[in-house]
Scaffold this active site. Structure first.
Site, mmCIF file in Angstrom:
data_model
loop_
_atom_site.group_PDB
_atom_site.id
_atom_site.type_symbol
_atom_site.label_atom_id
_atom_site.label_comp_id
_atom_site.label_asym_id
_atom_site.label_seq_id
_atom_site.Cartn_x
_atom_site.Cartn_y
_atom_site.Cartn_z
ATOM 1 N N ASP A 1 0.832 -1.207 0.000
ATOM 2 C CA ASP A 1 0.000 0.000 0.000
ATOM 3 C C ASP A 1 0.864 1.253 0.000
ATOM 4 O OD1 ASP A 1 0.882 -0.757 2.615
ATOM 5 O OD2 ASP A 1 -0.467 0.755 3.453
ATOM 6 N N GLU A 2 0.279 2.346 -0.439
ATOM 7 C CA GLU A 2 0.858 3.686 -0.322
ATOM 8 C C GLU A 2 2.318 3.746 -0.778
ATOM 9 O OE1 GLU A 2 -1.882 5.519 3.226
ATOM 10 O OE2 GLU A 2 -0.156 4.325 3.840
#
Length: 514
Positions: free
Chosen positions: A319-320
């Site tokens: 993620d991210e």
């Protein structure tokens, strides 16, 4: 109907809890007949020679003895009569891995399951049918009665998880074990441990010792941090297994990696290690996708953690990764997923993994919002239709670190405020457009810990929202009803208090006076 309000308090107290008025609500309840009462003569009977049934019986006795003051011996005797019988039956395949049947009457209580996990889940139902004071660790007055009738119960979804972020703030083995025990009461079967992030690396890796020694030496706000030795981690896994929970370790990559980058200069594209990080920003770090050393590192870390983890899954985050180009992200995931398979594990990744090519059998964990873009949801739906299973963790529904209201002292609010009703009132089977329910493996409630640093904080943020997520994962869709749920949840208040859980007294729930 309960006793009239004019009845004396002691008499009200003596009435058994109506069968099935528990959390999660059972699939099928047939009340009827007189209750069973525990007495000094009650024995916990188990199948002779069944180590698993005896262990579950011992666990049950450990809960009941301190509060009831009864001896409750655990005996190998499935042919006798009376007491509490725990039995495994190969012929009960319709109950599956975790289902059970509880039959209660004046002559005793019988718990039947196909597999040991089912017996353990049934014990949680039996526990909740007894008065809340059964959870206390000193002798209480009783009486200890279980309403008559039959409960037949199997879970809706196979994956019912809770994630604990031990990277932003470190939690000790005992603190994690305490959370495992709390999760067990609500039939949670998966503990996802977020073991690495920008602020801390929390698991010893023999081949890269500075990851823990240096990367684990701090936390958000600059505290001392900490890490699990391999024996520490084994103890968490062992304790979780005794509660029939599978541990999913997460090493987040290629982003959320500052603790690793700070520990080894060679993992950085410029060969320069950044300082340790104790803030709460996200998206600034990335492994160097082009460097061969990166994959030596990934291989070693996954090999060592896989060897410690008996469960099926290894979570690789994903993620991210804002500091990783899309092309690099895809290339990285194409290299890393086969490494997970090489060491006998199945990949789980956050739903951004669906922007690459998820490996066969991989699961994607969706953490978007109701208001996430149609394109993001469509990408996840495409992967689901192509065979990628989904774990649903929508942030504006089940992120346990979101504030309840603007006045909540702990937590964050970037996904919005998440009151108890909002966390409960959605259907995982119909949540994402164009995703068939068959693609949904279950639900998971993450607790990120930027603002959470002690067990009391976990209590306040996880409870009472976590029981509702557990019910979404376990109970049939047809049972879903906020108005009846809030009453059952209210009755959990005294039980949580008896367990020492200082839960949030949401005004949406009609809590009884304690």
């Amino acid at each position: 109907p309960g006793p009239s309000s004019a009845a004396p308090f002691a008499e009200q107290d003596a009435a058994p809890r109506p069968l099935g008025r528990i959390v999660p609500v059972p699939a099928s309840v047939t009340p009827g007949g007189a209750p069973y009462a525990l007495t000094a003569a009650t024995r916990i009977r188990v199948d002779k020679g069944s180590r698993e049934a005896r262990a579950v019986g011992g666990y049950l006795a450990g809960i009941l003895r301190p509060s009831t003051g009864l001896p409750l011996p655990v005996v190998d005797d499935s042919a006798g009569r009376g007491g509490i019988l725990l039995r495994l039956r190969a012929g009960e395949s319709a109950l599956g891995e975790e289902g059970y049947r509880l039959e209660s009457g004046p002559g005793g209580v019988t718990l039947t399951a196909h597999r040991p996990a089912g017996l353990f889940r049934g014990v949680q139902t039996l526990r909740q049918q007894l008065p809340a004071a059964v959870e206390r660790d000193t002798v209480q007055p009783g009486p200890w009665t279980v309403a008559g009738g039959t409960v037949t119960d199997t879970p809706r979804f196979a994956h019912r998880g809770a994630m604990l972020d031990v990277s932003r703030h470190f939690f000790t083995v005992d603190q994690v074990k305490r959370y495992i025990d709390q999760l067990a009461l609500y039939k949670i079967n998966t503990l996802h441990l977020h073991l690495s992030d920008d602020q801390g690396w929390r698991i010893a890796v023999d081949s890269w010792p500075r990851l823990a020694a240096h990367g684990g030496s701090t936390q958000v706000g600059g505290g001392p941090g900490g890490f699990y030795t391999k024996d520490d981690y084994r103890e968490i896994v062992r304790h979780a297994a005794s509660r029939y929970q599978e541990v999913v370790p997460e090493i987040d990559m290629p982003g959320h990696t500052n603790a690793a980058l700070a520990s080894y200069a060679a993992l950085n594209c410029d060969g320069i290690a950044p300082p340790l990080y104790t803030g709460t920003s996200v998206g600034f770090s990335s492994l160097c996708v082009a460097k061969p050393e990166t994959y030596d590192f990934v291989d070693d870390v996954i090999r060592e953690i896989a060897a410690l983890t008996p469960g099926r899954y290894l979570h690789i985050g994903g993620d991210e990764a804002h500091s990783t180009s899309h092309a690099d992200y895809v290339a990285f995931m194409d290299r890393v997923q086969p490494i997970v398979a090489k060491y006998g594990k199945t990949v789980i990744g956050w739903h951004q993994l669906t922007g690459a090519t998820p490996a066969p059998g991989a699961l994607a964990q969706y953490w978007g919002l109701d208001r996430s873009s149609a394109a993001e949801k469509a990408q996840v739906a495409r992967a689901a239709r192509n065979g990628t299973g989904l774990i649903l963790s929508p942030a504006d529904r089940v992120y346990l670190d979101m504030k309840y209201t603007q006045d909540t002292p702990l937590g964050l609010s970037w996904a919005g405020y998440v009151e108890v009703r909002r966390s409960y009132d959605w259907d995982p089977g119909a949540y994402l457009p164009d995703v068939p329910e068959s693609a949904v493996r279950g639900v998971e409630a993450p607790l990120w810990t930027e603002t959470i640093s002690q067990s009391a904080h976990i209590d306040r943020m996880a409870f009472p929202r976590l029981p509702g997520v557990a019910e979404l994962g376990w109970s049939p869709a047809a049972t879903h009803d906020w108005e009846t749920y809030r009453v059952r949840l209210a009755e959990q208040g005294p039980r949580m208090t008896a367990l020492g859980i200082d839960y949030h007294r949401s005004p949406q729930v009609p809590w009884p006076a304690e």
